[in-house]
Design an enzyme around this catalytic site. Structure first.
Site, PDB file in Angstrom:
ATOM      1  N   GLY A  71      16.788 -20.125   0.894  1.00  0.00           N
ATOM      2  CA  GLY A  71      17.664 -20.863  -0.001  1.00  0.00           C
ATOM      3  C   GLY A  71      19.114 -20.544   0.357  1.00  0.00           C
ATOM      4  O   GLY A  71      19.454 -19.395   0.641  1.00  0.00           O
TER       5      GLY A  71
ATOM      6  N   LYS B  52      -0.870 -10.588   0.702  1.00  0.00           N
ATOM      7  CA  LYS B  52       0.298 -10.222   1.517  1.00  0.00           C
ATOM      8  C   LYS B  52       0.963  -8.925   1.073  1.00  0.00           C
ATOM      9  O   LYS B  52       1.282  -8.063   1.898  1.00  0.00           O
ATOM     10  CB  LYS B  52       1.318 -11.367   1.486  1.00  0.00           C
ATOM     11  CG  LYS B  52       2.596 -11.041   2.245  1.00  0.00           C
ATOM     12  CD  LYS B  52       3.453 -12.245   2.457  1.00  0.00           C
ATOM     13  CE  LYS B  52       4.269 -12.585   1.244  1.00  0.00           C
ATOM     14  NZ  LYS B  52       5.260 -13.641   1.539  1.00  0.00           N
TER      15      LYS B  52
ATOM     16  N   ARG C 142     -31.486  35.771  26.371  1.00  0.00           N
ATOM     17  CA  ARG C 142     -31.343  35.265  27.739  1.00  0.00           C
ATOM     18  C   ARG C 142     -32.709  35.115  28.363  1.00  0.00           C
ATOM     19  O   ARG C 142     -33.375  36.102  28.649  1.00  0.00           O
ATOM     20  CB  ARG C 142     -30.472  36.219  28.547  1.00  0.00           C
ATOM     21  CG  ARG C 142     -30.036  35.626  29.870  1.00  0.00           C
ATOM     22  CD  ARG C 142     -28.848  36.365  30.447  1.00  0.00           C
ATOM     23  NE  ARG C 142     -27.634  36.181  29.664  1.00  0.00           N
ATOM     24  CZ  ARG C 142     -26.517  36.887  29.868  1.00  0.00           C
ATOM     25  NH1 ARG C 142     -26.467  37.811  30.796  1.00  0.00           N
ATOM     26  NH2 ARG C 142     -25.466  36.660  29.122  1.00  0.00           N
TER      27      ARG C 142
ATOM     28  N   ARG D 166       0.788 -17.436   5.720  1.00  0.00           N
ATOM     29  CA  ARG D 166       1.170 -17.200   7.121  1.00  0.00           C
ATOM     30  C   ARG D 166       0.776 -15.828   7.649  1.00  0.00           C
ATOM     31  O   ARG D 166       0.923 -15.538   8.825  1.00  0.00           O
ATOM     32  CB  ARG D 166       2.687 -17.431   7.285  1.00  0.00           C
ATOM     33  CG  ARG D 166       3.057 -18.900   7.261  1.00  0.00           C
ATOM     34  CD  ARG D 166       4.534 -19.103   7.027  1.00  0.00           C
ATOM     35  NE  ARG D 166       4.919 -18.801   5.659  1.00  0.00           N
ATOM     36  CZ  ARG D 166       6.169 -18.768   5.223  1.00  0.00           C
ATOM     37  NH1 ARG D 166       7.160 -18.959   6.057  1.00  0.00           N
ATOM     38  NH2 ARG D 166       6.430 -18.511   3.956  1.00  0.00           N
TER      39      ARG D 166
ATOM     40  N   ALA E  64     -23.045  35.669  27.085  1.00  0.00           N
ATOM     41  CA  ALA E  64     -22.941  34.234  27.357  1.00  0.00           C
ATOM     42  C   ALA E  64     -24.308  33.572  27.291  1.00  0.00           C
ATOM     43  O   ALA E  64     -25.327  34.165  27.623  1.00  0.00           O
ATOM     44  CB  ALA E  64     -22.319  34.012  28.732  1.00  0.00           C
TER      45      ALA E  64
ATOM     46  N   ALA F 195       4.548 -11.561  -7.206  1.00  0.00           N
ATOM     47  CA  ALA F 195       3.589 -11.220  -6.154  1.00  0.00           C
ATOM     48  C   ALA F 195       2.308 -12.028  -6.279  1.00  0.00           C
ATOM     49  O   ALA F 195       1.227 -11.553  -5.969  1.00  0.00           O
ATOM     50  CB  ALA F 195       3.274  -9.723  -6.211  1.00  0.00           C
TER      51      ALA F 195
HETATM   52  C1  UD1 Z   1      12.266 -18.097  -2.318  1.00  0.00           C
HETATM   53  C2  UD1 Z   1      13.543 -18.710  -2.884  1.00  0.00           C
HETATM   54  C3  UD1 Z   1      14.560 -18.853  -1.737  1.00  0.00           C
HETATM   55  C4  UD1 Z   1      14.805 -17.502  -1.122  1.00  0.00           C
HETATM   56  C5  UD1 Z   1      13.482 -16.878  -0.655  1.00  0.00           C
HETATM   57  C6  UD1 Z   1      13.712 -15.467  -0.218  1.00  0.00           C
HETATM   58  C7  UD1 Z   1      12.810 -20.145  -4.688  1.00  0.00           C
HETATM   59  C8  UD1 Z   1      12.624 -21.546  -5.129  1.00  0.00           C
HETATM   60  N1  UD1 Z   1      13.263 -19.977  -3.449  1.00  0.00           N
HETATM   61  O1  UD1 Z   1      11.738 -19.032  -1.403  1.00  0.00           O
HETATM   62  O2  UD1 Z   1      15.760 -19.374  -2.230  1.00  0.00           O
HETATM   63  O3  UD1 Z   1      15.677 -17.627  -0.033  1.00  0.00           O
HETATM   64  O4  UD1 Z   1      12.550 -16.839  -1.739  1.00  0.00           O
HETATM   65  O5  UD1 Z   1      12.541 -14.933   0.346  1.00  0.00           O
HETATM   66  O6  UD1 Z   1      12.593 -19.232  -5.447  1.00  0.00           O
HETATM   67  N2  UD1 Z   1       5.611 -16.429  -6.130  1.00  0.00           N
HETATM   68  C9  UD1 Z   1       4.822 -16.295  -7.255  1.00  0.00           C
HETATM   69  N3  UD1 Z   1       4.368 -17.404  -7.883  1.00  0.00           N
HETATM   70  C10 UD1 Z   1       4.680 -18.663  -7.466  1.00  0.00           C
HETATM   71  C11 UD1 Z   1       5.483 -18.788  -6.312  1.00  0.00           C
HETATM   72  C12 UD1 Z   1       5.945 -17.666  -5.680  1.00  0.00           C
HETATM   73  O7  UD1 Z   1       4.509 -15.185  -7.673  1.00  0.00           O
HETATM   74  O8  UD1 Z   1       4.237 -19.612  -8.119  1.00  0.00           O
HETATM   75  C13 UD1 Z   1       6.101 -15.231  -5.456  1.00  0.00           C
HETATM   76  C14 UD1 Z   1       5.575 -15.096  -4.038  1.00  0.00           C
HETATM   77  O9  UD1 Z   1       4.382 -14.314  -4.034  1.00  0.00           O
HETATM   78  C15 UD1 Z   1       6.721 -14.365  -3.350  1.00  0.00           C
HETATM   79  C16 UD1 Z   1       7.958 -14.817  -4.122  1.00  0.00           C
HETATM   80  O10 UD1 Z   1       7.491 -15.332  -5.345  1.00  0.00           O
HETATM   81  O11 UD1 Z   1       6.608 -12.956  -3.496  1.00  0.00           O
HETATM   82  C17 UD1 Z   1       8.749 -15.858  -3.368  1.00  0.00           C
HETATM   83  O12 UD1 Z   1       7.948 -16.979  -3.175  1.00  0.00           O
HETATM   84  P1  UD1 Z   1       7.943 -17.795  -1.825  1.00  0.00           P
HETATM   85  O13 UD1 Z   1       6.986 -18.889  -1.922  1.00  0.00           O
HETATM   86  O14 UD1 Z   1       7.833 -16.862  -0.677  1.00  0.00           O
HETATM   87  O15 UD1 Z   1       9.423 -18.402  -1.899  1.00  0.00           O
HETATM   88  P2  UD1 Z   1      10.271 -18.941  -0.729  1.00  0.00           P
HETATM   89  O16 UD1 Z   1       9.868 -20.338  -0.432  1.00  0.00           O
HETATM   90  O17 UD1 Z   1      10.306 -17.978   0.375  1.00  0.00           O
HETATM   91 CA    CA Z   2       9.258 -15.813   0.847  1.00  0.00          CA
END
Ligand code: UD1
Ligand code: CA
Length: 454
Positions: free
Chosen positions: A144, A22, A443, A15, A426, A9
């Site tokens: 992915g 988020k 009153r 976005r 009243a 997280a």
């Molecule tokens: C990732 C997966 C993808 C999968 C998708 C599902 C990888 C490389 N790809 O892509 O295959 O389909 O999730 O939603 O893992 N986060 C961290 N630290 C970081 C990067 C990310 O804590 O350095 C956390 C983000 O807050 C998020 C989660 O990891 O909760 C996923 O990261 P995000 O960047 O959304 O990965 P996707 O590109 O969506």
């Molecule tokens: Ca994601």
């Protein structure tokens, strides 16, 4: 087997275009991260490690001591996030060969504990070192893609690294995994940033395992809705809608009638009895209990309150209150904290009641403010009555006995006691107590000046 969980997280959630991290955005009144943590708890995990980064302070305030908080200073990818958690974890681990690690994301609020459990069971039964949760979707863009070799997973390829042929694959990585801890500890250092995004991809571990002839598997979710990851507000709204459907269908199966379930939001702690009727546009939150036969009309919000059987809420906002059986509220009424109403009470339109007790069969039908009041039974409060409970500095109580009749447009200046069976004329403004069975009124004399207009 000891089970650990790592919840990712730390990402920014660009976005969402939000000042709020988020994972703190809410779905049916509860932050997404809290929903994920609850699902993880349901999967009988012993220790949780929550990786935070962006908005760490805000996230910390919400998740508090629900898990070990691990700060990932720079978001170098999901693989790096897990590595950061493992570093924090290592000192607590005594037996990596006998430990499983569940990895999931803080932005998938619809995942169910049952699915996490099934995935971990499958992982153990199949003797895998790495299991990925997958699902099949119509529009896989952005996710992915799962590369299979029969039941085995030979890798996961990210959208930006995928060939056209791979992009056509509709089985996607949900972002939830189960790993053997010893496998993770020995292989995570082999991740590289050799990919289109220059990030450490956690997903590369599947290929690493497969290439070493270790067992890998996929746990496929039947219902793709469960895997919904929230990256923007459109997906947030979709999560809200899907979760409402799940929660509300369960209540309907228990005997609750809903005229428009898609517009009804019911938080987790709420309890409903069979034969409750909920119309539409209704928000039920906190520790609210609604008992059998109660009807809640459109446009009501009820928080931390008990609505007794056969009560009828005709549009109201009710907070931290108790509504007795057969009592009717509204339309357009507000019960503020500390209100307790008996049976067969009527609180009508444009009435506000705060921190007050009203006993059985009393009626406050229109345009009235009752605050800091103890009212007896069978009282009739006329239209426009006000309990003047506040002198600008302090609040005082009004005590009204049983069988009192209060005429319209009366001001009761607290502290004041009105005895049983009194009648208040009243238009009165009362600042002294009235003994029982009396008639009391103030009153001003009527003044008529004839021919005034001329
Ligand atoms: C990732 C997966 C993808 C999968 C998708 C599902 C990888 C490389 N790809 O892509 O295959 O389909 O999730 O939603 O893992 N986060 C961290 N630290 C970081 C990067 C990310 O804590 O350095 C956390 C983000 O807050 C998020 C989660 O990891 O909760 C996923 O990261 P995000 O960047 O959304 O990965 P996707 O590109 O969506
Ligand atoms: Ca994601």
């Amino acid at each position: 087997m000891k089970k650990y969980a790592i919840i990712l997280a730390a990402g920014k959630g660009t976005r969402m275009h939000s000042s709020l991290p988020k994972v703190l955005h809410k779905v049916i009144g509860k932050p997404m991260i809290s929903r994920v943590l609850a699902a993880v708890d349901g999967a009988s995990v012993e220790e949780k490690y929550i990786v935070i980064g962006h908005g760490a302070e805000q996230v910390k305030e919400v998740v508090g001591d629900e898990g070990h908080l691990v700060i990932q200073e720079k978001q170098l990818g999901t693989g790096h996030a897990v590595l950061t958690a493992l570093e924090a974890m290592e000192m607590d681990v005594d037996d990596p060969e006998q430990s499983l690690v569940l990895v999931t994301c803080g932005d998938t609020p619809l995942l169910r504990a049952e699915s996490l459990n099934e995935m971990m069971d499958q992982h153990t039964v199949q003797g895998s070192v790495a299991t990925v949760m997958t699902t099949v979707v119509d529009a896989p863009t952005g996710y992915g893609r799962i590369l299979r070799d029969g039941d085995k997973i030979r890798g996961i390829v990210e959208q930006k690294d995928a060939t056209a042929q791979e992009q056509a694959i509709c089985e996607i990585n949900v972002g939830t995994y189960c790993f053997n801890l010893d496998f993770l500890l020995s292989e995570i250092h082999h991740l590289t940033t050799d990919n289109a995004q220059g990030e450490f991809y956690l997903t590369d571990l599947l290929k690493i395992a497969y290439d070493k002839n270790l067992q890998t598997s996929g746990y496929q979710l039947e219902n793709a809705d469960e895997s919904l990851g929230v990256n923007n507000r459109v997906q947030l709204a979709r999560a809200e809608k899907l979760l409402r459907a799940r929660v509300n269908e369960a209540w309907m199966m228990e005997g609750v009638t809903m005229l428009d379930p898609s517009s009804i939001s019911i938080e987790n702690e709420v309890v409903l009895e069979p034969d409750v009727v909920l119309e539409s546009n209704i928000y039920l939150s906190g520790h609210t209990v609604i008992k059998t036969g109660a009807v809640i009309e459109a446009g009501s919000r009820i928080k931390n309150s008990t609505i007794e059987h056969d009560a009828h809420i005709k549009q109201a906002v009710i907070t931290d209150s108790y509504v007795g059986a057969y009592t009717t509220i509204g339309p357009f009424a507000q019960l503020r904290p500390g209100t307790a109403l008996g049976e067969h009470v009527k609180v009508g339109n444009f009435v506000e009641v705060k921190n007050s007790n009203i006993a059985d069969e009393s009626k406050v039908s229109h345009h009235t403010y009752i605050g800091d009041t103890d009212m007896g039974a069978r009282v009739n409060v006329g239209c426009g009555t006000i309990t003047c409970n506040y002198d600008g500095k302090n609040k005082f109580r009004t005590v009204i006995g049983d069988d009192v009749f209060i005429g319209s447009n009366t001001n009761l200046i607290a502290p004041i006691e009105i005895g049983d069976e009194t009648v208040i004329g009243a238009g009165s403004t009362l600042s002294k107590n009235v003994v029982k069975q009396a008639l009391a009124f103030t009153r001003p004399p009527l003044v008529v000046k004839e021919h005034w207009k001329k």
